[in-house]
Design a protein around this motif. Structure first.
Motif, PDB file in Angstrom:
ATOM      1  N   GLY A   1       0.812  -1.210   0.000  1.00  0.00           N
ATOM      2  CA  GLY A   1       0.000   0.000   0.000  1.00  0.00           C
ATOM      3  C   GLY A   1       0.844   1.259   0.000  1.00  0.00           C
ATOM      4  O   GLY A   1       0.575   2.207  -0.751  1.00  0.00           O
ATOM      5  N   LEU A   2       1.873   1.288   0.845  1.00  0.00           N
ATOM      6  CA  LEU A   2       2.743   2.458   0.897  1.00  0.00           C
ATOM      7  C   LEU A   2       3.509   2.636  -0.407  1.00  0.00           C
ATOM      8  O   LEU A   2       3.681   3.766  -0.895  1.00  0.00           O
ATOM      9  N   PHE A   3       3.970   1.529  -1.003  1.00  0.00           N
ATOM     10  CA  PHE A   3       4.701   1.621  -2.264  1.00  0.00           C
ATOM     11  C   PHE A   3       3.809   2.174  -3.373  1.00  0.00           C
ATOM     12  O   PHE A   3       4.239   3.033  -4.157  1.00  0.00           O
ATOM     13  N   LEU A   4       2.566   1.713  -3.450  1.00  0.00           N
ATOM     14  CA  LEU A   4       1.654   2.225  -4.470  1.00  0.00           C
ATOM     15  C   LEU A   4       1.357   3.707  -4.256  1.00  0.00           C
ATOM     16  O   LEU A   4       1.269   4.481  -5.218  1.00  0.00           O
ATOM     17  N   LEU A   5       1.207   4.115  -2.982  1.00  0.00           N
ATOM     18  CA  LEU A   5       0.981   5.536  -2.693  1.00  0.00           C
ATOM     19  C   LEU A   5       2.194   6.365  -3.108  1.00  0.00           C
ATOM     20  O   LEU A   5       2.058   7.431  -3.723  1.00  0.00           O
ATOM     21  N   GLN A   6       3.407   5.892  -2.773  1.00  0.00           N
ATOM     22  CA  GLN A   6       4.623   6.608  -3.167  1.00  0.00           C
ATOM     23  C   GLN A   6       4.721   6.731  -4.680  1.00  0.00           C
ATOM     24  O   GLN A   6       5.031   7.808  -5.216  1.00  0.00           O
ATOM     25  N   LEU A   7       4.457   5.623  -5.367  1.00  0.00           N
ATOM     26  CA  LEU A   7       4.542   5.629  -6.827  1.00  0.00           C
ATOM     27  C   LEU A   7       3.542   6.605  -7.430  1.00  0.00           C
ATOM     28  O   LEU A   7       3.864   7.370  -8.349  1.00  0.00           O
ATOM     29  N   LEU A   8       2.322   6.617  -6.905  1.00  0.00           N
ATOM     30  CA  LEU A   8       1.296   7.523  -7.419  1.00  0.00           C
ATOM     31  C   LEU A   8       1.682   8.975  -7.198  1.00  0.00           C
ATOM     32  O   LEU A   8       1.589   9.811  -8.115  1.00  0.00           O
ATOM     33  N   VAL A   9       2.135   9.302  -5.998  1.00  0.00           N
ATOM     34  CA  VAL A   9       2.508  10.689  -5.689  1.00  0.00           C
ATOM     35  C   VAL A   9       3.692  11.138  -6.543  1.00  0.00           C
ATOM     36  O   VAL A   9       3.686  12.234  -7.125  1.00  0.00           O
ATOM     37  N   LEU A  10       4.718  10.293  -6.639  1.00  0.00           N
ATOM     38  CA  LEU A  10       5.913  10.675  -7.390  1.00  0.00           C
ATOM     39  C   LEU A  10       5.602  10.879  -8.872  1.00  0.00           C
ATOM     40  O   LEU A  10       6.098  11.827  -9.495  1.00  0.00           O
ATOM     41  N   LEU A  11       4.781   9.997  -9.450  1.00  0.00           N
ATOM     42  CA  LEU A  11       4.449  10.147 -10.863  1.00  0.00           C
ATOM     43  C   LEU A  11       3.614  11.396 -11.117  1.00  0.00           C
ATOM     44  O   LEU A  11       3.839  12.124 -12.099  1.00  0.00           O
ATOM     45  N   LEU A  12       2.646  11.669 -10.231  1.00  0.00           N
ATOM     46  CA  LEU A  12       1.823  12.859 -10.413  1.00  0.00           C
ATOM     47  C   LEU A  12       2.661  14.131 -10.315  1.00  0.00           C
ATOM     48  O   LEU A  12       2.534  15.046 -11.144  1.00  0.00           O
ATOM     49  N   VAL A  13       3.533  14.199  -9.316  1.00  0.00           N
ATOM     50  CA  VAL A  13       4.371  15.394  -9.149  1.00  0.00           C
ATOM     51  C   VAL A  13       5.352  15.526 -10.306  1.00  0.00           C
ATOM     52  O   VAL A  13       5.547  16.617 -10.862  1.00  0.00           O
ATOM     53  N   ALA A  14       5.988  14.409 -10.704  1.00  0.00           N
ATOM     54  CA  ALA A  14       6.988  14.464 -11.774  1.00  0.00           C
ATOM     55  C   ALA A  14       6.356  14.873 -13.102  1.00  0.00           C
ATOM     56  O   ALA A  14       6.865  15.766 -13.800  1.00  0.00           O
ATOM     57  N   LYS A  15       5.255  14.233 -13.471  1.00  0.00           N
ATOM     58  CA  LYS A  15       4.645  14.551 -14.756  1.00  0.00           C
ATOM     59  C   LYS A  15       4.021  15.947 -14.750  1.00  0.00           C
ATOM     60  O   LYS A  15       4.053  16.650 -15.761  1.00  0.00           O
TER      61      LYS A  15
END
Length: 460
Positions: A64-78
């Protein structure tokens, strides 16, 4: 008309059958499960009381934490990449900046509780491994894009200019290391390894980012664009070979192990360029078999990465060498670019940018480091400009074009971040100098477009 009426009656009949045989049994079953049985009220109370705790528990699991991190990082990066493109900069610069923003230096300083909850230290190992896989895949693509056969007609010019663009900033970097060593070198690193690595860090040109800058400015098909591509391709390959030799020598303990490491590196490069690359160049890829060859290339990249990791020069060099080995085959090069690059660039590289930011400590930069940042940026830029301009002028290029070529060669981008992370992992760079050099990589890449525009305005 009669057929339409019959079809409507048939559809209504199917709808009633669905309600009777599917929806009704499900509703009855759910009602019995919800309201029947002993202790219903107590169970309902416990369920409502534990609901919030269950949500938090699921979110705190590793997945769950990994998916949240991945979602946040991709949204901020893109999102940041889109903003930078609107400002006239390549999107990759925005993604690099977003990675730094998510680290302790920015997010950790502004919102420490949020940063601690989103990126606890125990969760960073999975992010780090996945980001390393992304870099391996990106270097496979970068090596495949180095079409060394395309240097025909510009080879001698590219050799002179690209190597001068490496040698001059390398010399300035070694001189800069004399000033930096006492205050910024890790305690267990000798001056030779530290100075060599600082010199190489100032010598890198980001070939993939340069391709995107040329495409954005409509310069890819111009004589200057083709010359810049040739120089950057040859310079990139040379700088990575030089870096591999330096890492192999610095990692070894004593002259005998260092000599053995260097011989192994040279033998590996000779094998990949002299045997593997010609073999791939002669292959004819039948239509429909690209997927099979893609699997072969991915396995080769992982195998070469493992070999160079065993040799002590890091897995990144193996992936890059595997890409160079397939670059002579146009079909395989296109397959890598269309199937591997989108996945690596879209999903995995933002994780690498984030790991670069997360590696920085909140106190990595101090107020006194502002002068150091300016000095390092000035030395790196002048080294690339003067080295490239002087060599291009001596080879017969016009003054204006020589300066523009120097500005293009000053693009460092992602390749520089990869080199800096490698130096940080191997212990060549301390926290403060690592942060300064990362900022230098961002600034020198972002200044390429404005510097070219300023040169054009001045000459007009």
């Amino acid at each position: 008309m009669e057929a339409d009426t019959t079809g409507g009656v048939r559809r209504r009949g199917l709808a009633w059958r669905y309600l009777g045989w599917v929806a009704l049994p499900l509703l009855v079953g759910l009602g019995l499960a919800r309201f029947a049985g002993p202790g219903v009220q107590a169970q309902v109370a416990r369920t409502h009381a534990a609901l919030d705790a269950d949500w938090a528990a699921h979110l705190s699991t590793p997945l769950g934490l990994f998916l949240l991190q991945l979602l946040v990082l991709l949204l901020v990066a893109k999102g940041t990449g889109w903003l930078f493109r609107r400002l006239g900069q390549p999107g990759v610069i925005g993604e690099m900046a977003a990675g730094l923003m998510m680290g302790p230096l920015v997010l950790g300083a502004l919102l420490p509780q949020l940063h601690g909850a989103l990126f606890p230290p125990a969760s960073l190992s999975s992010l780090g491994l996945l980001s390393q896989l992304g870099v391996l895949m990106f270097l496979l693509v970068a090596g495949a894009e180095l079409d060394l056969g395309g240097l025909r007609g510009r080879r001698r010019f590219a050799v002179v200019v690209s190597h001068a663009g490496i040698a001059v900033p390398f010399l300035l970097g070694v001189l800069l290391a004399l000033w930096l060593y006492d205050a910024h070198a890790p305690g267990d690193i000798g001056f030779t390894g530290f100075a060599l690595f600082v010199g190489v860090s100032l010598s890198i040109t980001a070939f993939p980012v340069l391709l995107r800058i040329l495409a954005d400015r409509g310069m890819s098909g111009t004589p200057l664009g083709q010359t810049a591509i040739a120089c950057a391709a040859l310079g990139d390959a040379t700088a990575w070979c030089l870096l591999a030799l330096i890492v192999a020598a610095a990692q070894a303990q004593g002259w005998v192990p260092a000599t053995i490491n260097l011989v192994c590196v040279v033998a590996f490069v000779a094998l990949m360029l002299g045997v593997v690359r010609p073999w791939f160049s002669r292959r004819t890829i039948a239509p429909g078999l690209e997927g099979r060859w893609l699997l072969i290339m991915l396995l080769m990249a992982l195998g070469c990465a493992l070999v160079t990791e065993i040799l002590g020069i890091h897995a990144l060099f193996g992936a890059f060498a595997a890409g160079v080995a397939v670059s002579g085959n146009a079909t395989l090069r296109h397959t890598v670019a269309t199937r591997v690059e989108p996945f690596a660039v879209t999903l995995l590289l933002p994780l690498f940018f984030a790991m670069t930011g997360l590696r920085m400590r909140a106190d990595a930069l101090q107020a006194s480091d502002l002068l150091l940042c300016l000095v390092v940026i000035a030395v790196a830029t002048l080294g690339k400009l003067i080295g490239t301009w002087s060599a291009a002028r001596s080879a017969g290029m016009g003054n204006h074009e020589a300066w523009r070529l120097g500005a293009l060669m000053n693009t460092r981008g992602l390749m520089e971040l990869i080199v800096l992370n490698l130096g940080y992992e191997l212990g060549f760079l301390g926290d403060r100098l690592f942060a300064v050099l990362v900022i230098m990589a961002l600034v020198t890449t972002a200044m390429t477009g404005p510097l070219l525009s300023a040169m054009d305005r001045r000459w007009r």
